[in-house]
Design an enzyme around this catalytic site. Structure first.
Site, PDB file in Angstrom:
ATOM      1  N   TYR A  55     -14.582 -25.454  17.544  1.00 40.36           N
ATOM      2  CA  TYR A  55     -15.192 -24.191  17.109  1.00 40.36           C
ATOM      3  C   TYR A  55     -15.014 -23.149  18.197  1.00 40.36           C
ATOM      4  O   TYR A  55     -15.391 -23.380  19.347  1.00 40.36           O
ATOM      5  CB  TYR A  55     -16.688 -24.385  16.836  1.00 40.36           C
ATOM      6  CG  TYR A  55     -16.990 -24.267  15.362  1.00 40.36           C
ATOM      7  CD1 TYR A  55     -16.893 -23.033  14.729  1.00 40.36           C
ATOM      8  CD2 TYR A  55     -17.344 -25.373  14.603  1.00 40.36           C
ATOM      9  CE1 TYR A  55     -17.128 -22.916  13.365  1.00 40.36           C
ATOM     10  CE2 TYR A  55     -17.584 -25.270  13.253  1.00 40.36           C
ATOM     11  CZ  TYR A  55     -17.473 -24.031  12.631  1.00 40.36           C
ATOM     12  OH  TYR A  55     -17.700 -23.917  11.294  1.00 40.36           O
ATOM     13  N   GLU A  57     -15.848 -19.479  17.848  1.00 43.27           N
ATOM     14  CA  GLU A  57     -16.304 -18.184  17.331  1.00 43.27           C
ATOM     15  C   GLU A  57     -16.287 -17.116  18.416  1.00 43.27           C
ATOM     16  O   GLU A  57     -16.582 -17.376  19.579  1.00 43.27           O
ATOM     17  CB  GLU A  57     -17.718 -18.319  16.760  1.00 43.27           C
ATOM     18  CG  GLU A  57     -17.702 -19.013  15.408  1.00 43.27           C
ATOM     19  CD  GLU A  57     -19.086 -19.396  14.939  1.00 43.27           C
ATOM     20  OE1 GLU A  57     -19.973 -19.543  15.782  1.00 43.27           O
ATOM     21  OE2 GLU A  57     -19.258 -19.576  13.722  1.00 43.27           O
ATOM     22  N   ASP A 200       0.588  -2.848   5.305  1.00 46.79           N
ATOM     23  CA  ASP A 200       0.522  -4.302   5.104  1.00 46.79           C
ATOM     24  C   ASP A 200       1.960  -4.777   4.930  1.00 46.79           C
ATOM     25  O   ASP A 200       2.547  -4.624   3.868  1.00 46.79           O
ATOM     26  CB  ASP A 200      -0.327  -4.602   3.864  1.00 46.79           C
ATOM     27  CG  ASP A 200      -0.277  -6.078   3.465  1.00 46.79           C
ATOM     28  OD1 ASP A 200       0.336  -6.879   4.200  1.00 46.79           O
ATOM     29  OD2 ASP A 200      -0.856  -6.414   2.412  1.00 46.79           O
ATOM     30  N   THR A 227       1.144 -11.385   7.156  1.00 47.67           N
ATOM     31  CA  THR A 227       0.921 -12.824   7.121  1.00 47.67           C
ATOM     32  C   THR A 227       1.885 -13.445   8.130  1.00 47.67           C
ATOM     33  O   THR A 227       2.891 -12.845   8.506  1.00 47.67           O
ATOM     34  CB  THR A 227       1.198 -13.427   5.734  1.00 47.67           C
ATOM     35  OG1 THR A 227       2.521 -13.072   5.340  1.00 47.67           O
ATOM     36  CG2 THR A 227       0.201 -12.918   4.704  1.00 47.67           C
ATOM     37  N   LYS A 230       5.339 -16.029   5.974  1.00 45.58           N
ATOM     38  CA  LYS A 230       6.428 -15.624   5.074  1.00 45.58           C
ATOM     39  C   LYS A 230       7.704 -15.439   5.903  1.00 45.58           C
ATOM     40  O   LYS A 230       8.191 -16.420   6.458  1.00 45.58           O
ATOM     41  CB  LYS A 230       5.991 -14.382   4.302  1.00 45.58           C
ATOM     42  CG  LYS A 230       4.791 -14.677   3.389  1.00 45.58           C
ATOM     43  CD  LYS A 230       4.289 -13.469   2.632  1.00 45.58           C
ATOM     44  CE  LYS A 230       3.055 -13.840   1.809  1.00 45.58           C
ATOM     45  NZ  LYS A 230       2.437 -12.673   1.166  1.00 45.58           N
ATOM     46  N   ARG A 236       0.419 -20.859   7.853  1.00 48.58           N
ATOM     47  CA  ARG A 236      -0.310 -19.944   6.970  1.00 48.58           C
ATOM     48  C   ARG A 236      -1.368 -19.235   7.803  1.00 48.58           C
ATOM     49  O   ARG A 236      -2.150 -19.882   8.510  1.00 48.58           O
ATOM     50  CB  ARG A 236      -0.992 -20.702   5.830  1.00 48.58           C
ATOM     51  CG  ARG A 236      -0.087 -21.633   5.078  1.00 48.58           C
ATOM     52  CD  ARG A 236      -0.638 -21.991   3.724  1.00 48.58           C
ATOM     53  NE  ARG A 236      -0.347 -20.925   2.799  1.00 48.58           N
ATOM     54  CZ  ARG A 236       0.846 -20.724   2.233  1.00 48.58           C
ATOM     55  NH1 ARG A 236       1.844 -21.519   2.480  1.00 48.58           N
ATOM     56  NH2 ARG A 236       1.026 -19.703   1.418  1.00 48.58           N
TER      57      ARG A 236
HETATM   58  C1  LIG Z   1       1.163 -12.502   0.662  1.00 46.05           C
HETATM   59  C2  LIG Z   1       0.539 -11.171   0.809  1.00 46.05           C
HETATM   60  C3  LIG Z   1      -0.834 -11.041   1.103  1.00 46.05           C
HETATM   61  C4  LIG Z   1      -1.819 -12.181   1.038  1.00 46.05           C
HETATM   62  O1  LIG Z   1      -1.597 -13.269   1.769  1.00 46.05           O
HETATM   63  P1  LIG Z   1      -2.331 -14.674   1.464  1.00 46.05           P
HETATM   64  O2  LIG Z   1      -2.066 -15.413   2.707  1.00 46.05           O
HETATM   65  O3  LIG Z   1      -1.679 -15.228   0.252  1.00 46.05           O
HETATM   66  O4  LIG Z   1      -3.779 -14.407   1.240  1.00 46.05           O
HETATM   67  C5  LIG Z   1      -1.325  -9.769   1.330  1.00 46.05           C
HETATM   68  N1  LIG Z   1      -0.529  -8.684   1.255  1.00 46.05           N
HETATM   69  C6  LIG Z   1       0.772  -8.767   0.934  1.00 46.05           C
HETATM   70  C7  LIG Z   1       1.586  -7.528   0.856  1.00 46.05           C
HETATM   71  C8  LIG Z   1       1.348 -10.008   0.697  1.00 46.05           C
HETATM   72  O5  LIG Z   1       2.643 -10.075   0.371  1.00 46.05           O
END
Ligand SMILES: *Cc1c(COP(=O)(O)O)cnc(C)c1O
Length: 420
Positions: A55, A57, A200, A227, A230, A236
């Protein structure tokens, strides 16, 4: 087999057999879902390490619990690597995934009911950008800009929307848009209406880290999220980068605002990923992701497929399967699955069909490029897809194509899946 796997195989053979089957599926199939990738063996090792026990935090040097000498060191390394990679003044490496990462950003700066200007969902925006079914869509007031038929954004129209609605935040980002964005143009509009600028870049974070696509922070954006699983090819997770002046608000919003203890095994794996993403090998990989996408898009177009915006200059593309093959996206996804090619059904701009049976499919090249596939493989792949989608009821043809896909894939090992 290593000791941990042997133990699992013996103690829970039900679950172990499913893990083995999933490994076989990932080896035999051609993964074209653009948000997926195969992570590094080192990341798998870190995720499966004892860091999952701890943990931690709050933040390094200011934790709630004791015993943090190693977690502090690891999180500090992760933050410094992330900042250097993206030329950011501050990094928060604790978001558990993409969705909580974006929620943390909204709540760092906005009050319920505040207005956010974001991309229309059918034009490429993500679920977490205020889809009506998401909680964020209920909490904040999302106003939408759209893309033009050629894929461009008309910034005069967007500016007019911004002047009309006076958003507190301008959001640039997408998950099914096959083009790069002009972040400076977004920033000018945000400046004019005194809104925060938020990018994002979840899908393209790796391509930005490799300097293959534009970095919104270079254009003066306040905040950027990505993220880590990807195009970055890590565990993840989520990463928030921002200007130093926003560091306090962002950190407090992640913890204690939204989350409890961070997953330190994931933070450890992220640190490993950021170091890899700063290498020449990763840059070459990312360039190949883009080349592969362009070749795949060209080959599909030459065979007569209609691509949204006419093509791609990032890692993904969207085929209008209705106009190309007379198949809706769900059927096209099934036909491709049948020959071992994994894609996902996808709404197209202003799609007349419902989301579970939309007009297109989305494909991308990060995963197959990780396995070492190149231009020649994309040409083969486009040919197989085209044949299958033109004869979706020819079972013997689909059997034969499936065999070809499997045989081809087996020539390309998946990182982390070893022979035993
Ligand atoms: C994949 C994605 C997310 C969310 O990610 P998760 O890990 O699936 O919650 C947010 N914004 C965009 C643009 C994404 O492509």
């Amino acid at each position: 087999m290593d000791a941990h796997r042997r133990l699992l195989a013996e103690s829970d053979s039900d679950i172990f057999s499913h893990i083995r089957a999933e490994e076989q599926r990932q080896t035999d199939g051609l993964e074209l879902i653009p948000s997926e990738n195969y992570t590094y063996p080192e990341v798998l090792a870190a995720l499966g390490s004892v860091l999952t026990n701890k943990y931690s935090e709050r933040y390094p040097g200011r934790r709630y619990y004791g015993g943090q000498e190693h977690t502090d060191a690891i999180e500090t390394i992760a933050r410094e690597r992330a900042k250097a990679l993206f030329r950011a003044e501050h990094a928060n490496v604790q978001p558990l995934s993409g969705s909580p990462m974006n929620q943390a950003v909204y709540f760092a700066f906005l009050q319920p009911g505040d207005t956010i200007l974001a991309m229309d969902l059918s034009h490429g925006g993500h679920l977490t950008h205020g889809a009506p079914v998401s909680h964020m869509g209920k909490v904040f007031n999302f106003v939408r800009y759209k893309t033009e038929a050629d894929g461009s954004i008309d910034f005069d129209k967007m500016r007019a929307l911004a002047l009309e609605h006076r958003p507190r935040m301008v959001l640039a980002g997408h998950s099914s848009y096959p083009r790069d964005l002009d972040y400076a143009a977004f920033q000018r509009i945000a400046d004019e209406v005194e809104a925060l600028s938020f990018a994002d870049v979840s899908h393209v974070g790796g391509l930005i880290a490799a300097d293959c696509l534009a970095n919104p922070l270079d254009a003066g954006f306040d905040v950027m999220t990505t993220t880590t699983h990807k195009s970055l090819r890590g565990p993840r997770g989520g990463l928030i980068l921002c200007k130093a002046e926003h560091a306090k608000a962002i950190d407090a919003s992640v913890f204690p605002g939204l989350q409890g203890g961070p997953h330190m095994n994931q933070v450890t794996a992220s640190a490993i990923t950021f170091r890899k993403a700063a290498t020449e090998e990763f840059r070459a990989y990312s360039q190949q992701v883009l080349v592969n996408a362009r070749v795949l898009a060209d080959e599909l177009s030459n065979a007569g497929a209609q691509l949204i915006t006419g093509g791609t200059n990032n890692h993904l593309m969207v085929i209008d399967t209705i106009r190309s093959f007379g198949l809706d996206g769900r059927r096209a996804e099934q036909v491709l699955d049948r020959i071992g090619i994994t894609t996902n059904k996808q709404v197209i701009p202003d799609d007349p069909l419902p989301p579970l049976r939309p007009s297109g499919v989305r494909l991308g090249t990060p995963a197959c490029t990780t396995r070492g596939m190149k231009e020649g493989d994309m040409r083969l792949l486009a040919g197989w897809m085209d044949e299958a989608l033109r004869s979706p009821d020819d079972e013997s043809l689909l059997d034969r194509l499936g065999e070809q896909v499997r045989a081809h894939c087996r020539q390309f090992p998946v990182p982390g899946i070893g022979a035993e």
